[in-house]
Design an enzyme around this catalytic site. Structure first.
Site, mmCIF file in Angstrom:
data_model
loop_
_atom_site.group_PDB
_atom_site.id
_atom_site.type_symbol
_atom_site.label_atom_id
_atom_site.label_comp_id
_atom_site.label_asym_id
_atom_site.label_seq_id
_atom_site.Cartn_x
_atom_site.Cartn_y
_atom_site.Cartn_z
ATOM 1 N N CYS A 162 0.798 -1.230 0.000
ATOM 2 C CA CYS A 162 0.000 0.000 0.000
ATOM 3 C C CYS A 162 0.825 1.272 0.000
ATOM 4 C CB CYS A 162 -0.926 0.017 1.210
ATOM 5 S SG CYS A 162 -1.753 -1.544 1.521
ATOM 6 N N HIS A 294 -3.781 7.637 5.542
ATOM 7 C CA HIS A 294 -3.844 6.296 4.958
ATOM 8 C C HIS A 294 -5.273 5.773 5.118
ATOM 9 C CE1 HIS A 294 -2.282 2.724 3.217
ATOM 10 N NE2 HIS A 294 -2.563 1.974 4.266
ATOM 11 N N GLU A 305 -3.086 4.989 13.194
ATOM 12 C CA GLU A 305 -2.699 6.198 12.482
ATOM 13 C C GLU A 305 -3.025 7.459 13.283
ATOM 14 O OE1 GLU A 305 -2.870 8.201 8.033
ATOM 15 O OE2 GLU A 305 -4.265 6.577 8.503
ATOM 16 N N LYS A 326 -10.072 7.340 0.575
ATOM 17 C CA LYS A 326 -10.396 5.942 0.278
ATOM 18 C C LYS A 326 -11.880 5.666 0.484
ATOM 19 C CE LYS A 326 -5.911 3.788 1.350
ATOM 20 N NZ LYS A 326 -5.131 4.973 1.719
ATOM 21 N N HIS A 331 -9.520 1.579 -1.857
ATOM 22 C CA HIS A 331 -8.086 1.405 -1.593
ATOM 23 C C HIS A 331 -7.436 0.796 -2.832
ATOM 24 C CE1 HIS A 331 -4.323 0.667 0.156
ATOM 25 N NE2 HIS A 331 -4.667 0.168 1.316
ATOM 26 N N PHE A 390 1.236 -3.097 4.458
ATOM 27 C CA PHE A 390 1.543 -4.442 4.915
ATOM 28 C C PHE A 390 3.045 -4.669 4.744
ATOM 29 C CE2 PHE A 390 -2.727 -6.861 4.177
ATOM 30 C CZ PHE A 390 -3.265 -6.225 5.277
#
Length: 403
Positions: A162, A294, A305, A326, A331, A390
């Protein structure tokens, strides 16, 4: 060190087939997430996504090109055409040698993998098209962009899940700032919305079946999207000399690794990256008033976050606006940071903060100003774009208003 500015942008995503359509949707808080149009949809438990609708590749590419271009490459070339047309640049002579491409993608040619697994395993055929490998490789999009526009400088692809697009754009920024290039075509793309792509993500049990609600207490997972966004990063004096329309200035970048867990985010890693981007940009926390988060809509990511932002900004965190687009376009995994940079440029250039839509219930663990549901007008001098992936890879970009 040399200054770096943005002189072109292009996109195709679930909100629109170009930048004006996308920004209009962001201003209106319009959702591009809907029921997927896929083969074997009835075999999927997740049936929604930020899919590019009304898309006909045969209207844009000829038969030979389609044989070479996976969907993610097609999206990249569309966005690159828009960005380069807007920039007014042409590449010949010394500029050709001093210009390159850095693009992010996590999956590369997932649609090509999916189609050819069907050919071999489901249909029982023993041969596939001879261009399968060059079509599915992660660097295919970067290669075709370099060939289409005669870009002979540093060119490569980045795959960090990501964070891929933010890593790509950050490295493009560093290449220009450090003197290795004068112009870089950069951004990212993704096209994982195939049966196999969605089925693989279902296994992680992080996907929502109804909506993406970042920071809302009742959030229940992420929603995949697809598309691309591409930007022209250019050395400031080069852009100024030719009278380019400067959209924004890239002023800082930081990247770190959590070195902790393959899927769970780390507050410490995210906070270090945010602080690193501020330091690299020579910005004080109080200089920043907007962060494109994010903000995936998963329980773990959003609270981590918010905690990281609070750590990095201290008491100024309460004065920040932080939103996740998003919630509108989904995403895009490796392409997501690129599409989100459009919202940052809109904030700097137009004074419009894209909202976090789908927000329904306050969450005490996400107690920041998340710009819920409705866009907001505000003068923004500097902003950040966060990406936390990830594998524990983090990448944050800092931007300023155009000089």
């Amino acid at each position: 060190m040399r200054r770096v500015v943005i002189t072109g942008q292009g996109t195709i995503n679930a909100l629109g087939h170009d930048v004006p359509q996308t920004l209009e949707a962001m201003r209106e808080g319009r959702c591009g997430i809907a029921e997927l149009e896929l083969r074997d949809l009835d075999r999927l438990s997740v049936r929604i996504g930020g899919q590019v609708k009304n898309y006909d590749p045969e209207a844009l590419f000829n038969r030979q090109q389609i044989a070479l271009y996976d969907r993610f490459t097609q999206f990249t070339l569309i966005a690159a055409h828009q960005a380069l047309d807007a920039s007014g640049l042409t590449f010949a002579g010394e500029l050709s040698v001093r210009s390159g491409v850095v693009l992010g993608t996590a999956g590369g040619g997932v649609n090509t993998w999916d189609e050819n697994y069907r050919t071999v395993y489901e249909e029982g055929k023993n041969r596939v098209h001879p261009f399968v490998v060059p079509k599915l490789m992660n660097n295919a999009a970067a290669s075709h962009v370099s060939m289409e526009w005669n870009l002979k400088g540093p060119s490569f692809s980045v795959a960090t899940a990501c964070a891929s697009s933010n890593h790509a754009m950050g490295l493009a920024f560093q290449l220009i700032r450090g003197g290795a290039a004068d112009v870089m075509v950069t951004g990212g793309s993704e096209a994982m919305l195939s049966f196999g792509g969605v089925k693989a993500w279902e296994g992680l049990r992080v996907m929502s079946k109804d909506a993406c609600r970042p920071f809302s207490a009742n959030r229940n997972g992420m929603v995949q999207g697809e598309g691309a966004a591409v930007f022209i990063f250019e050395e400031y004096e080069h852009a100024k000399k030719r009278g380019a329309d400067i959209l924004a200035e890239v002023v800082g970048f930081a990247m770190t690794s959590d070195a902790a867990d393959i899927v769970m985010p780390s507050k410490q890693g995210a906070a270090r990256t945010i602080s690193g981007a501020l330091k690299d940009a020579r910005l004080n926390p109080s200089d920043v008033c907007y962060i494109n988060a994010h903000g995936t809509g998963t329980a773990a990511n959003d609270k981590v976050e918010c905690a990281a932002v609070a750590d990095a900004f201290g008491h100024h965190a309460d004065d920040l606006m932080i939103s996740s687009t998003k919630s509108m376009h989904g995403h895009l995994i490796g392409g997501t940071g690129a599409v989100e940079l459009l919202a940052c440029i809109m904030a700097l250039r137009d004074g419009i903060i894209a909202p976090t839509i789908g927000y329904e219930e306050p969450d005490p663990e996400c107690a920041l100003d998340v710009v819920p549901n409705v866009a907001r007008e505000a003068r923004v001098e500097a902003c950040l774009s966060n990406a936390f992936a990830f594998g524990g890879f983090n990448a944050v970009i800092a931007l300023r208003r155009a000089p």
